[in-house]
Scaffold this active site. Sequence first.
Site, mmCIF file in Angstrom:
data_model
loop_
_atom_site.group_PDB
_atom_site.id
_atom_site.type_symbol
_atom_site.label_atom_id
_atom_site.label_comp_id
_atom_site.label_asym_id
_atom_site.label_seq_id
_atom_site.Cartn_x
_atom_site.Cartn_y
_atom_site.Cartn_z
ATOM 1 N N VAL A 8 34.815 14.636 -12.896
ATOM 2 C CA VAL A 8 35.831 15.751 -13.212
ATOM 3 C C VAL A 8 36.523 15.910 -14.324
ATOM 4 C CG1 VAL A 8 36.518 15.283 -11.074
ATOM 5 C CG2 VAL A 8 37.824 13.495 -12.596
ATOM 6 N N SER A 9 37.752 16.550 -15.067
ATOM 7 C CA SER A 9 37.351 17.474 -16.612
ATOM 8 C C SER A 9 38.394 16.251 -17.189
ATOM 9 C CB SER A 9 38.028 18.362 -16.570
ATOM 10 O OG SER A 9 36.405 19.224 -15.906
ATOM 11 N N THR A 10 39.790 15.850 -16.364
ATOM 12 C CA THR A 10 40.314 15.005 -16.546
ATOM 13 C C THR A 10 40.511 13.724 -16.152
ATOM 14 O OG1 THR A 10 42.265 16.212 -15.552
ATOM 15 C CG2 THR A 10 42.246 16.620 -17.125
#
Length: 183
Positions: A8-10
Amino acid sequence: MRIGYARVSTADQNPDLQLDALKASGCEKLITEKLSGAAKSRPKLDKLLGSLSEGDVLTVWRLDRLGRSLPHLIACVTTLEERGAHLRSLTEGIDTTTAQGRVTFGIMASLAEFERSLVFERTRAGLASAKLRGARIGRPKSLTPAQVRHARKLLDGNERPQAVADSMGVSRSTLYRALKDVA
């Protein structure tokens, strides 16, 4: 061995959807990373790629979880091939253990790169348009022009730069940059 990789990016995003799909596909080991796909180095992925051996299958939920640029995806698959390992993408139905899977991977990777390029171009065009309309792009200034004028008066009155910066709640370098920007 089937190894699942979820990204996941964040930190506030949740990888559960990916992890559930990876578990359901038969992955025996799961690796989760919270880092942007655009990051040049992803420590957990790098370690995982280095640990794969003959016959292992790296499984991802979608290709964009592995990498967003075509060169990076190709480098990952090349690393897998050198180690005798394979890639499986659940959403795109790619399995590089087959010739058809390798062709499909090439096509899908190209489309993912194309999509990323389109997003970049639209973003750049939107920013240019906003600038033409007079919008200020970027982070807001740390100090207002009035605060900079006040700081300049304090410095002219022989106050130490660090004391002025502290009183304004900024670093000394931010103070100097603001003084330079507001003439």
